[in-house]
Design an enzyme around this catalytic site. Structure first.
Site, short mmCIF file in Angstrom:
data_model
loop_
_atom_site.label_atom_id
_atom_site.label_comp_id
_atom_site.label_asym_id
_atom_site.label_seq_id
_atom_site.Cartn_x
_atom_site.Cartn_y
_atom_site.Cartn_z
N ASP A 174 0.78 -1.47 -0.21
CA ASP A 174 0.26 0.30 -0.05
C ASP A 174 0.82 1.23 0.05
O ASP A 174 1.42 0.91 0.83
CB ASP A 174 -0.85 -0.30 1.22
CG ASP A 174 -2.12 1.04 1.18
OD1 ASP A 174 -2.53 1.76 -0.31
OD2 ASP A 174 -3.07 1.46 2.40
N HIS A 175 0.40 2.41 -0.54
CA HIS A 175 1.32 3.67 -0.24
C HIS A 175 2.50 3.93 -1.25
O HIS A 175 3.23 3.88 -0.25
CB HIS A 175 0.63 4.16 0.61
CG HIS A 175 -0.65 5.55 0.39
ND1 HIS A 175 -0.64 6.19 0.00
CD2 HIS A 175 -1.96 4.73 0.95
CE1 HIS A 175 -1.96 6.67 0.21
NE2 HIS A 175 -2.34 5.92 1.18
N GLU A 290 -2.76 0.00 -8.97
CA GLU A 290 -3.82 0.68 -8.01
C GLU A 290 -2.92 2.09 -7.89
O GLU A 290 -1.71 2.36 -7.43
CB GLU A 290 -3.93 0.31 -6.25
CG GLU A 290 -5.31 1.97 -5.76
CD GLU A 290 -5.79 1.02 -4.90
OE1 GLU A 290 -6.65 0.71 -4.83
OE2 GLU A 290 -5.86 2.71 -4.03
N LYS A 332 -8.98 10.14 10.35
CA LYS A 332 -8.85 8.50 10.95
C LYS A 332 -9.85 8.25 11.62
O LYS A 332 -9.87 8.90 12.87
CB LYS A 332 -7.52 8.56 11.08
CG LYS A 332 -6.79 8.55 9.89
CD LYS A 332 -6.45 7.58 9.09
CE LYS A 332 -5.10 8.06 7.83
NZ LYS A 332 -4.98 6.93 6.70
N HIS A 365 -10.03 5.20 0.58
CA HIS A 365 -9.43 5.36 1.29
C HIS A 365 -9.20 5.71 3.12
O HIS A 365 -10.34 6.39 2.69
CB HIS A 365 -8.16 6.00 1.04
CG HIS A 365 -7.11 5.36 0.06
ND1 HIS A 365 -5.46 5.14 -0.27
CD2 HIS A 365 -7.03 3.97 -1.09
CE1 HIS A 365 -5.61 4.41 -1.16
NE2 HIS A 365 -6.65 3.66 -1.30
ZN ZN Z 1 -4.64 6.59 1.03
#
Ligand code: ZN
Length: 513
Positions: A174-175, A290, A332, A365
């Site tokens: 991810d990222h 992605e 978050k 996200h």
């Molecule tokens: Zn993200």
């Protein structure tokens, strides 16, 4: 392969273990299966999980797992969940290996920062027609949790074996922000790459005066490329039609040039990574690709999304999902903040573009706990969407501590409060510490209320790296392991709530191996 003998019952299994000289704490009976005349079952001895293999000594010697053999009738081999044995597991039980989820419309990333959450995620996901990405960590998360991609995937693989989840799961690097990070994730065996373009974007371009745009465009963009880009984008009406109306976009020359300056390094980078993936996989669809622009300083307007996709498509880059930064706030671990109707409209426009330019998914996200928008997302995307969560599973672990170990929880809150200033530099949050209830003023029975209050929730969310590296780490893991079934129940309930509100269809829970 020889015919396996009858699978023992739970009681028979426990009886079988009694003759061996080790401390059996628990047998994960759901994992019990047979292969080539041997029985395989995951157990816990002391603080560790191990793979127990039962059968004739001859067969145990031939079996590829590395472990210690105890002679008896039948004999037993006890194996650590080591990297070598993880490879054996994936070889012998292919459902434990991450796979591309390209063909499944609804997918959910349930990042497990602790390596302990996946069984809870499985128990939720298997009730739905959704496919899970169980291993999903960024380099930043790995840094804070002191893990690496290989360990993250191994934890997911053993959990999948433990729960006998045979429907297939993904592993997301991810990222990722550089070619080296992408290589690292691919080497570890991910089945999904999320490329974060934020460091390759030239945000200056957006506020440049016209002359500067013209000059920089001439200086930075190859004349051949410039001609092609202008041809692709200028003097055209891009019109998209859907059930809730039409979207029409026209680019002015200045807009095209600004977008080119904003994106051109990012587009070269995306192409480079895409080619690397194609080379590694022999152009087979083994890795879901992605692109994420969610961590940029402004929401991604549909025009910018369209620009990016036209140019990527022209370069031959195919994506499975795109993570724009949506309007409103995706802070978050708490619900969406913003105008739901405005979000709905923009999400619809993004969906129209995505459907037209390769029918890729929109990826949400910071998707933990965004309950007020999930029904809209599910409806507009027609069930074709990728949702990423991670922090919420950490928070459920903290909730478990609040429920089971009050004094440890209070200690963690104190650590979080002292780390907040430092931690909040890295996140966009609006936490008001004065609204965090003082744990010493609460009855022990009410401590978990801190996990229901937005300010304390954010406080405990963003400080996870500090908490995991504080002296309470050992007690935290010990408590979680002692009460793992309760942790999995909390997670099952919580992730189920996400999938329900997204409107994912129920069913499809049976494994077909
Ligand atoms: Zn993200």
């Amino acid at each position: 392969m020889t015919e396996p003998s009858r699978i023992p019952t739970f009681d028979e299994l426990l009886k079988l273990f009694q003759v061996f000289p080790f401390d059996l704490r628990k047998a994960y009976f759901t994992s019990l299966c047979s292969q080539s005349g041997l029985f395989y079952v995951l157990i816990r001895t002391g603080d560790n999980k191990k793979l127990a293999i039962i059968g004739e000594k001859e067969a145990l010697l031939k079996d590829p797992f590395i472990g210690k053999i105890f002679d008896h009738t039948p004999s037993l081999k006890l194996c650590d969940l080591s990297p070598e044995n993880t490879l054996c597991l994936m070889e012998l039980f292919p459902f434990t290996k991450p796979v591309s989820l390209l063909n499944y419309p609804a997918t959910i990333g349930a990042g497990d920062r602790l390596g302990l959450a996946t069984p809870g995620h499985i128990r939720a996901v298997r009730k739905f027609k959704a496919r899970p990405v169980f291993a999903q960590q960024s380099v930043r998360e790995n840094g804070r949790t002191k893990r690496n991609f290989k360990e993250v995937i191994a934890d997911a693989a053993w959990s999948v074996f433990q729960e006998n989840y045979c429907n297939g799961y993904g592993a997301d690097g991810d990222h990722l922000k550089s070619l080296d990070e992408v290589r690292l994730a691919l080497d570890a065996g991910v089945s999904m790459i999320t490329l974060d373009l934020s460091e390759k974007l030239n945000f200056e371009a957006l506020s440049m005066p016209n002359e500067a745009v013209e000059r920089r465009f001439r200086e930075e963009v190859d004349p051949g490329d410039a001609k092609v880009l202008l041809h692709l984008l200028l003097d055209k009406e891009f019109t998209f039609r859907g059930a809730s109306g039409e979207l029409s976009i026209r680019f002015s020359e200045e807009e095209v040039k600004k977008n080119v300056l904003l994106f051109h390094q990012a587009i070269d980078f995306s192409e480079e990574v895409y080619q690397l993936i194609m080379k590694r996989t022999g152009r087979k669809n083994l890795i879901d690709f992605e692109i994420s622009v969610d961590e940029i300083p402004f929401p991604t307007p549909p025009e910018t999304h369209l620009f990016l996709m036209i140019v990527l498509r022209h370069r031959g880059v195919r994506i499975e999902s795109l993570a724009p930064r949506f309007i409103g706030e995706f802070q978050k671990g708490i619900d969406y903040r913003g105008e739901v109707q405005a979000f709905r409209k923009q999400f619809y426009h993004h969906t129209l573009i995505a459907q037209h330019y390769g029918n890729y998914k929109l990826s949400i996200h910071s998707g933990s706990d965004k309950f007020s928008i999930f029904p809209h997302v599910g409806e507009i995307a027609g069930g074709k969407v990728h949702l990423k969560t991670a922090g919420t599973s950490w928070l459920e672990a903290v909730r478990l501590i609040a429920l089971k170990a009050p004094s440890l929880f209070k200690e963690m809150v104190r650590t979080a409060l002292s780390a907040f200033k430092e931690a909040s530099k890295l996140y966009h949050v609006t936490t008001d510490l004065s609204r965090v209830p003082k744990p010493e003023n609460l009855d022990d029975q009410r401590l978990s209320e801190l996990l229901d209050e937005e300010n304390s929730r954010q406080l405990l969310h963003i400080t996870y790296g500090f908490l995991l590296n504080s002296p309470s780490r050992g007690a935290f893991f010990k408590t979680l392991i002692e009460h793992e079934e309760d942790y999995w129940s909390l997670l099952e309930h919580h992730i189920e709530k996400h999938l329900n509100l997204l409107g994912v269809e129920r069913g499809d829970h049976l494994c077909q191996v």
